[in-house]
Design a protein around this motif. Structure first.
Motif, PDB file in Angstrom:
ATOM      1  N   GLY A 150       0.819  -1.204   0.000  1.00 24.55           N
ATOM      2  CA  GLY A 150       0.000   0.000   0.000  1.00 24.55           C
ATOM      3  C   GLY A 150       0.846   1.245   0.000  1.00 24.55           C
ATOM      4  N   ILE A 205      -4.891  -0.986   9.276  1.00 21.79           N
ATOM      5  CA  ILE A 205      -4.919  -0.605   7.862  1.00 21.79           C
ATOM      6  C   ILE A 205      -4.091  -1.627   7.095  1.00 21.79           C
ATOM      7  CG2 ILE A 205      -4.333   1.172   6.181  1.00 21.79           C
ATOM      8  CD1 ILE A 205      -4.771   3.223   8.420  1.00 21.79           C
ATOM      9  N   CYS A 219      -3.245  -3.313   3.130  1.00 24.72           N
ATOM     10  CA  CYS A 219      -3.326  -3.299   1.661  1.00 24.72           C
ATOM     11  C   CYS A 219      -4.171  -2.134   1.153  1.00 24.72           C
ATOM     12  CB  CYS A 219      -3.868  -4.619   1.145  1.00 24.72           C
ATOM     13  SG  CYS A 219      -2.866  -6.032   1.627  1.00 24.72           S
ATOM     14  N   THR A 220      -3.869  -0.943   1.592  1.00 27.39           N
ATOM     15  CA  THR A 220      -4.688   0.221   1.285  1.00 27.39           C
ATOM     16  C   THR A 220      -3.834   1.357   0.747  1.00 27.39           C
ATOM     17  OG1 THR A 220      -6.342  -0.334   2.944  1.00 27.39           O
ATOM     18  CG2 THR A 220      -6.195   1.968   2.333  1.00 27.39           C
ATOM     19  N   ILE A 278      -3.741   5.397   0.511  1.00 27.50           N
ATOM     20  CA  ILE A 278      -4.323   6.581   1.144  1.00 27.50           C
ATOM     21  C   ILE A 278      -3.714   7.816   0.494  1.00 27.50           C
ATOM     22  CG2 ILE A 278      -4.590   7.848   3.304  1.00 27.50           C
ATOM     23  CD1 ILE A 278      -4.330   5.149   4.753  1.00 27.50           C
ATOM     24  N   ILE A 320      -9.456  -0.343   8.012  1.00 23.29           N
ATOM     25  CA  ILE A 320      -9.522  -0.164   6.557  1.00 23.29           C
ATOM     26  C   ILE A 320      -8.788  -1.329   5.905  1.00 23.29           C
ATOM     27  CG2 ILE A 320      -9.021   1.342   4.609  1.00 23.29           C
ATOM     28  CD1 ILE A 320      -8.894   3.680   6.569  1.00 23.29           C
ATOM     29  N   GLN A 321      -9.492  -2.048   5.033  1.00 26.91           N
ATOM     30  CA  GLN A 321      -8.929  -3.230   4.377  1.00 26.91           C
ATOM     31  C   GLN A 321      -9.047  -3.110   2.862  1.00 26.91           C
ATOM     32  OE1 GLN A 321      -7.610  -5.659   6.394  1.00 26.91           O
ATOM     33  NE2 GLN A 321      -8.216  -4.423   8.137  1.00 26.91           N
ATOM     34  N   GLY A 322      -7.941  -3.216   2.142  1.00 22.11           N
ATOM     35  CA  GLY A 322      -7.946  -3.298   0.686  1.00 22.11           C
ATOM     36  C   GLY A 322      -8.698  -2.192  -0.026  1.00 22.11           C
ATOM     37  N   SER A 323      -8.553  -0.961   0.424  1.00 22.53           N
ATOM     38  CA  SER A 323      -9.335   0.147  -0.129  1.00 22.53           C
ATOM     39  C   SER A 323      -8.444   1.221  -0.730  1.00 22.53           C
ATOM     40  CB  SER A 323     -10.204   0.769   0.965  1.00 22.53           C
ATOM     41  OG  SER A 323     -11.116  -0.178   1.454  1.00 22.53           O
ATOM     42  N   HIS A 324      -9.079   2.155  -1.455  1.00 23.34           N
ATOM     43  CA  HIS A 324      -8.397   3.314  -2.019  1.00 23.34           C
ATOM     44  C   HIS A 324      -9.100   4.560  -1.508  1.00 23.34           C
ATOM     45  CE1 HIS A 324      -5.822   1.358  -5.124  1.00 23.34           C
ATOM     46  NE2 HIS A 324      -6.671   0.383  -4.872  1.00 23.34           N
ATOM     47  N   GLN A 377     -12.541  -2.964   1.109  1.00 22.61           N
ATOM     48  CA  GLN A 377     -12.414  -3.097  -0.343  1.00 22.61           C
ATOM     49  C   GLN A 377     -13.297  -2.112  -1.105  1.00 22.61           C
ATOM     50  OE1 GLN A 377     -13.121  -7.223  -1.209  1.00 22.61           O
ATOM     51  NE2 GLN A 377     -11.290  -7.893  -0.139  1.00 22.61           N
TER      52      GLN A 377
END
Length: 126
Positions: A37, A51, A53-54, A56, A68-72, A87
């Motif tokens: 990430g 947090i 695989c995100t 930011i 927060i997991q796997g998000s953009h 996600q």
């Protein structure tokens, strides 16, 4: 050489890249930030956050006890205490209020506000 890098990313622990352009990101000591990430410049991450695989963006503020997991998260996103994001994609200037849950596959448009305690169903588009 006359070439200046516009962005300067530094690889730190747990495969996370941190940008150090106009100020460093601040991460709470008890927070766990890991997985592939990136964290943009001038971000603030509170205590006891998870947090993984995100990505930011710049100037984001993440309060304490956030997951927060796997998000953009794009630029200027604010996530208040106790929120969960899984996600999903949050565009510029989004606000996720206290205890809100953004389920898998959600896309939240620029400037949207997710109210306190709201749980969005999977694949919601706002």
């Amino acid at each position: 050489s006359g070439y200046e890098k516009q962005y300067r990313y530094v690889l730190q622990r747990h495969c996370m890249y941190y940008e150090h352009r106009n100020g460093k990101a601040k991460v709470g000591r008890s927070s766990q930030v890991q997985g592939a990430g990136m964290i943009g410049t001038c971000c603030c991450i509170g205590e006891d956050c998870q947090i993984n695989c995100t990505v930011i963006g710049n100037h984001c503020h993440i309060a304490a006890n956030v997951n927060i997991q796997g998000s953009h998260l794009w630029d200027n996103v604010v996530v208040e205490e106790g929120a969960v994001i899984v996600q999903s994609i949050l565009a510029d200037g989004c606000l996720v209020k206290v205890g809100a849950v953004v389920q898998r596959g959600c896309i939240i448009g620029a400037g949207c506000v997710i109210g306190a305690g709201i749980a969005l169903p999977e694949y919601t588009r706002l």
